[in-house]
Scaffold this motif. Structure first.
Motif, PDB file in Angstrom:
ATOM      1  N   ILE A  18       0.820  -1.272  -0.019  1.00 51.93           N
ATOM      2  CA  ILE A  18       0.046   0.121  -0.127  1.00 51.93           C
ATOM      3  C   ILE A  18       0.865   1.323  -0.008  1.00 51.93           C
ATOM      4  CG2 ILE A  18      -1.725   1.361   1.540  1.00 51.93           C
ATOM      5  CD1 ILE A  18      -3.201  -1.213   2.160  1.00 51.93           C
ATOM      6  N   CYS A  19       1.897   1.177   0.804  1.00 55.95           N
ATOM      7  CA  CYS A  19       2.774   2.391   0.820  1.00 55.95           C
ATOM      8  C   CYS A  19       3.356   2.623  -0.526  1.00 55.95           C
ATOM      9  CB  CYS A  19       3.883   2.332   1.825  1.00 55.95           C
ATOM     10  SG  CYS A  19       3.202   2.053   3.619  1.00 55.95           S
ATOM     11  N   LEU A  20       4.006   1.610  -0.960  1.00 54.15           N
ATOM     12  CA  LEU A  20       4.682   1.700  -2.477  1.00 54.15           C
ATOM     13  C   LEU A  20       3.698   2.328  -3.313  1.00 54.15           C
ATOM     14  CD1 LEU A  20       7.009   1.392  -4.110  1.00 54.15           C
ATOM     15  CD2 LEU A  20       6.127  -1.111  -4.547  1.00 54.15           C
ATOM     16  N   PRO A 125      -7.471   7.352  -2.068  1.00 55.94           N
ATOM     17  CA  PRO A 125      -7.083   6.738  -0.745  1.00 55.94           C
ATOM     18  C   PRO A 125      -8.261   6.800   0.263  1.00 55.94           C
ATOM     19  CG  PRO A 125      -5.776   8.539  -1.170  1.00 55.94           C
ATOM     20  CD  PRO A 125      -6.815   8.455  -2.346  1.00 55.94           C
ATOM     21  N   VAL A 126      -8.450   5.843   0.803  1.00 54.85           N
ATOM     22  CA  VAL A 126      -9.651   5.987   1.641  1.00 54.85           C
ATOM     23  C   VAL A 126      -9.046   5.550   3.061  1.00 54.85           C
ATOM     24  CG1 VAL A 126     -11.924   5.663   2.480  1.00 54.85           C
ATOM     25  CG2 VAL A 126     -11.490   6.041   0.126  1.00 54.85           C
ATOM     26  N   PRO A 127      -8.853   6.437   4.072  1.00 52.89           N
ATOM     27  CA  PRO A 127      -8.707   5.541   5.451  1.00 52.89           C
ATOM     28  C   PRO A 127      -9.896   5.152   6.068  1.00 52.89           C
ATOM     29  CG  PRO A 127      -8.683   8.234   5.778  1.00 52.89           C
ATOM     30  CD  PRO A 127      -8.965   7.636   4.149  1.00 52.89           C
ATOM     31  N   LYS A 128      -9.758   4.273   6.849  1.00 55.60           N
ATOM     32  CA  LYS A 128     -11.031   3.545   7.540  1.00 55.60           C
ATOM     33  C   LYS A 128     -10.684   3.342   9.245  1.00 55.60           C
ATOM     34  CE  LYS A 128     -12.441   0.617   3.605  1.00 55.60           C
ATOM     35  NZ  LYS A 128     -13.779   1.302   3.709  1.00 55.60           N
ATOM     36  N   LEU A 129     -11.778   3.942   9.838  1.00 62.12           N
ATOM     37  CA  LEU A 129     -11.872   4.004  11.238  1.00 62.12           C
ATOM     38  C   LEU A 129     -13.339   4.025  11.416  1.00 62.12           C
ATOM     39  CD1 LEU A 129     -10.719   4.454  13.874  1.00 62.12           C
ATOM     40  CD2 LEU A 129     -10.788   7.099  13.520  1.00 62.12           C
ATOM     41  N   ASN A 130     -13.481   2.812  12.232  1.00 59.44           N
ATOM     42  CA  ASN A 130     -15.167   2.678  12.728  1.00 59.44           C
ATOM     43  C   ASN A 130     -15.035   2.366  14.194  1.00 59.44           C
ATOM     44  OD1 ASN A 130     -16.368   3.142  10.070  1.00 59.44           O
ATOM     45  ND2 ASN A 130     -15.359   1.291   9.629  1.00 59.44           N
ATOM     46  N   ARG A 131     -15.945   2.538  14.782  1.00 60.88           N
ATOM     47  CA  ARG A 131     -16.318   2.183  16.089  1.00 60.88           C
ATOM     48  C   ARG A 131     -17.768   1.601  16.351  1.00 60.88           C
ATOM     49  NH1 ARG A 131     -14.271   3.401  21.371  1.00 60.88           N
ATOM     50  NH2 ARG A 131     -12.907   4.869  20.633  1.00 60.88           N
ATOM     51  N   ASP A 132     -18.133   0.488  17.057  1.00 62.88           N
ATOM     52  CA  ASP A 132     -19.283   0.158  16.942  1.00 62.88           C
ATOM     53  C   ASP A 132     -20.084   0.950  18.014  1.00 62.88           C
ATOM     54  OD1 ASP A 132     -18.930  -0.909  19.644  1.00 62.88           O
ATOM     55  OD2 ASP A 132     -18.814  -3.171  18.700  1.00 62.88           O
ATOM     56  N   GLU A 133     -21.431   0.752  18.125  1.00 62.63           N
ATOM     57  CA  GLU A 133     -22.360   1.803  18.795  1.00 62.63           C
ATOM     58  C   GLU A 133     -22.133   1.376  20.540  1.00 62.63           C
ATOM     59  OE1 GLU A 133     -26.282  -1.129  18.236  1.00 62.63           O
ATOM     60  OE2 GLU A 133     -26.256   0.660  17.446  1.00 62.63           O
ATOM     61  N   ALA A 142      -7.167   1.043   5.716  1.00 57.68           N
ATOM     62  CA  ALA A 142      -7.188   1.747   4.596  1.00 57.68           C
ATOM     63  C   ALA A 142      -7.317   1.248   3.292  1.00 57.68           C
ATOM     64  CB  ALA A 142      -5.585   2.127   4.348  1.00 57.68           C
ATOM     65  N   GLU A 143      -7.857   1.606   2.148  1.00 57.35           N
ATOM     66  CA  GLU A 143      -8.348   1.373   0.868  1.00 57.35           C
ATOM     67  C   GLU A 143      -7.829   2.224  -0.169  1.00 57.35           C
ATOM     68  OE1 GLU A 143     -12.249  -0.518   0.427  1.00 57.35           O
ATOM     69  OE2 GLU A 143     -12.618   1.190  -0.941  1.00 57.35           O
ATOM     70  N   ILE A 144      -7.317   1.685  -1.107  1.00 59.53           N
ATOM     71  CA  ILE A 144      -6.979   2.507  -2.210  1.00 59.53           C
ATOM     72  C   ILE A 144      -7.650   1.950  -3.503  1.00 59.53           C
ATOM     73  CG2 ILE A 144      -5.012   3.343  -3.814  1.00 59.53           C
ATOM     74  CD1 ILE A 144      -3.187   2.829  -1.501  1.00 59.53           C
ATOM     75  N   SER A 145      -8.394   2.937  -4.276  1.00 57.07           N
ATOM     76  CA  SER A 145      -9.129   2.464  -5.445  1.00 57.07           C
ATOM     77  C   SER A 145      -8.484   3.343  -6.626  1.00 57.07           C
ATOM     78  CB  SER A 145     -10.687   2.913  -5.263  1.00 57.07           C
ATOM     79  OG  SER A 145     -11.313   2.273  -4.281  1.00 57.07           O
ATOM     80  N   LEU A 146      -8.086   2.348  -7.587  1.00 57.98           N
ATOM     81  CA  LEU A 146      -7.496   3.214  -8.793  1.00 57.98           C
ATOM     82  C   LEU A 146      -8.557   2.615  -9.910  1.00 57.98           C
ATOM     83  CD1 LEU A 146      -3.925   1.732  -8.350  1.00 57.98           C
ATOM     84  CD2 LEU A 146      -4.912   3.967  -7.412  1.00 57.98           C
ATOM     85  N   ASP A 147      -9.282   3.818 -10.467  1.00 53.77           N
ATOM     86  CA  ASP A 147     -10.057   3.583 -11.478  1.00 53.77           C
ATOM     87  C   ASP A 147      -9.487   4.068 -12.866  1.00 53.77           C
ATOM     88  OD1 ASP A 147     -12.909   2.669 -10.183  1.00 53.77           O
ATOM     89  OD2 ASP A 147     -12.037   4.443  -8.826  1.00 53.77           O
ATOM     90  N   ASN A 148     -10.080   3.482 -13.733  1.00 54.89           N
ATOM     91  CA  ASN A 148      -9.832   3.857 -15.079  1.00 54.89           C
ATOM     92  C   ASN A 148      -8.154   3.801 -15.427  1.00 54.89           C
ATOM     93  OD1 ASN A 148     -10.355   4.919 -17.831  1.00 54.89           O
ATOM     94  ND2 ASN A 148     -10.387   7.065 -17.346  1.00 54.89           N
ATOM     95  N   LEU A 149      -7.663   2.636 -14.961  1.00 52.27           N
ATOM     96  CA  LEU A 149      -6.200   2.498 -15.145  1.00 52.27           C
ATOM     97  C   LEU A 149      -5.653   2.662 -16.586  1.00 52.27           C
ATOM     98  CD1 LEU A 149      -5.465  -0.351 -12.527  1.00 52.27           C
ATOM     99  CD2 LEU A 149      -4.397   1.846 -12.595  1.00 52.27           C
ATOM    100  N   ALA A 150      -4.554   3.254 -16.891  1.00 56.53           N
ATOM    101  CA  ALA A 150      -4.472   3.313 -18.281  1.00 56.53           C
ATOM    102  C   ALA A 150      -5.256   3.888 -19.214  1.00 56.53           C
ATOM    103  CB  ALA A 150      -3.730   1.886 -18.698  1.00 56.53           C
TER     104      ALA A 150
END
Length: 455
Positions: A18-20, A125-133, A142-150
């Motif tokens: 992910i860092c790379l 890039p989307v950081p994720k932080l969740n706490r239940d009720e 963390a999640e990285i979405s790469l759309d329309n590659l090339a």
């Protein structure tokens, strides 16, 4: 010790990946937001005749062939306003642009069709932080979405998440996944999808209230699928059919207490079948149309599976855009699942219902079973004419049952709720979602948040 070493090694390579990716990716191209926020931008035909040239502008990333393969007109065709408009909308339906405009202009030797697009951001890039009720579980990732590659409308998604594990064992649940989707391979009618995920979590045997055995489970899932559009040319509308293979593997490492035979390494391998009809229009902040289809999975020892099993799931979705009310929707979904046999020896259920994408008034996995039914209805309306922000009223109805022979539509759980949707129009398929749901049976409230619509 073995489990700790596996955990450290697996987490390290995934975090480094992910860092790379974050370091080597260029900054996203600026998305233009000066968009006419209506249900569509119509084609403007100012000159009749034959289209002698098609030109594109604004597609600084997207390759021209991605636009051309969606169009219903080509060079040498008549400048038919209806076909040009359908072509414009088909390009918009790709979900890659904040606006698409088609203009026909007179040229020296005929008509020139100009397609003007405004691109979205394709890196998110989307950081994720969740706490239940109950404030018991905290998940980060963390999640990285790469759309329309090339510039070829390929999608790559990388995800890492860690979650506290409740129960006597404590510990945590680590999830890694990578998925890739190529909708039209090399401009053909074929679609290719693949995904691989790994999850580590503690599993336990409890006698009364005493922990008697503690293991760590490592679960792998990998799949690939090749499909094809039955219409070889033109927009991505109609039937697509195909199949593929899925592989699952569960490994168990002893951690503490007494060893047990309850947890055994196992493997499941199955063939998949897929058929889907798609006819959905994208109006930037809303959708219109329908899609329905079938997904099946068939496992057998001859394929390398430890057990024989089948799974069948049918689905139907309809998006109704209310006439004369821009971006005001009624959305419907129905799902129905059947199964036979266990994917892994000793598995007690193939499905579960409950959670943020099924029955929102109930905790995730509240109702397990080998068959299920689910119905979702939601009404969406913009706030004070501001199209990106819409309020939602919804109803979820469904349940899971022990077997295919025990489906009882008189025994359904249901929940109602309200929510908000904020469409980030400059990104590909991102809806910030907040829902509050009330469960009729229990009288309890649940709250959920996410970055994707329920369906």
């Amino acid at each position: 010790m073995i489990a700790s070493a596996r955990r450290a090694g697996g987490d390290l390579w995934f975090r480094q990946a992910i860092c790379l990716v974050c370091l080597v990716l260029p900054l996203p191209l600026a998305a233009q937001d000066d968009v006419k926020e209506a249900a569509g931008s119509p084609a403007i035909a100012t000159s009749p005749g034959v289209i002698t040239r098609i030109e594109f502008s604004g597609n600084r990333v997207t390759q021209p062939q991605i636009l051309l393969q969606e169009m219903l007109v080509k060079e040498g065709d008549s400048a038919d306003p209806a076909l040009i408009e359908r072509s414009r909308q088909a390009i918009m339906d790709l979900g890659l642009f904040t606006s698409v405009l088609a203009v026909v202009e007179p040229g020296d030797d005929g008509s020139v069709l100009r397609i003007l697009v405004k691109e979205k951001y394709y890196i998110l890039p989307v950081p994720k932080l969740n706490r239940d009720e109950d404030n018991n579980n905290i998940s980060i990732g963390a999640e990285i979405s790469l759309d329309n590659l090339a510039g070829l409308n390929q999608q790559l998604k990388i995800k890492y998440e860690t979650d506290n594990a409740t129960g006597l064992s404590g510990g945590q649940i680590d999830t890694h996944s990578l998925s890739y989707n190529y909708p039209r391979v090399l401009g053909s009618a074929y679609l290719f999808r693949t995904e691989i995920s790994q999850q580590r979590l503690p599993v336990e045997v409890v006698s009364g209230s005493v922990l008697s055995s503690l293991y760590e489970k490592e679960a792998w899932i990998a799949s690939l699928q090749l499909s094809r559009w039955l219409n070889r040319t033109g927009s991505s509308v109609g039937w697509q059919v195909g199949g593929g293979m899925v592989w699952r593997r569960n490994n168990y490492d002893y951690v503490s207490e007494t060893t047990t035979d309850t947890f055994q390494d196992a493997q499941a391998v199955g063939l998949t079948a897929h058929g889907q009809f798609i006819d959905v229009r994208d109006y930037l902040f809303s959708r219109q149309g329908l899609e329905y289809g079938y997904n099946g999975e068939f496992g057998a020892p001859v394929l390398g599976s430890d057990t024989r099993y089948t799974r069948h799931e049918f689905f139907y979705r309809k998006y109704i855009l209310l006439e004369g009310r821009p971006h005001e929707n009624i959305d419907l979904q129905a799902r129905f699942g059947l199964s036979s046999g266990d994917i892994f020896p000793g598995d007690s259920s193939a499905y579960s219902v409950g959670g943020s994408r099924t029955l929102r008034g109930y905790a995730s996995g509240s109702f397990p079973g080998n068959a299920f039914v689910l119905f979702n209805v939601q009404y969406l309306r913009p706030f004070f004419g501001y199209y990106p922000l819409r309020g939602a009223l919804f109803l979820d109805v469904g349940n899971a049952y022990p077997s295919n022979e025990e489906i009882n539509l008189g025994d359904l759980k249901w929940s109602v709720g309200i929510g908000f949707r904020l469409r980030l129009k400059s990104f590909v398929k991102i809806d910030l979602r907040v829902d509050a749901a009330y469960a009729y049976d229990t009288g309890e409230y649940k709250f959920f948040a996410g970055t994707r619509e329920v369906f």
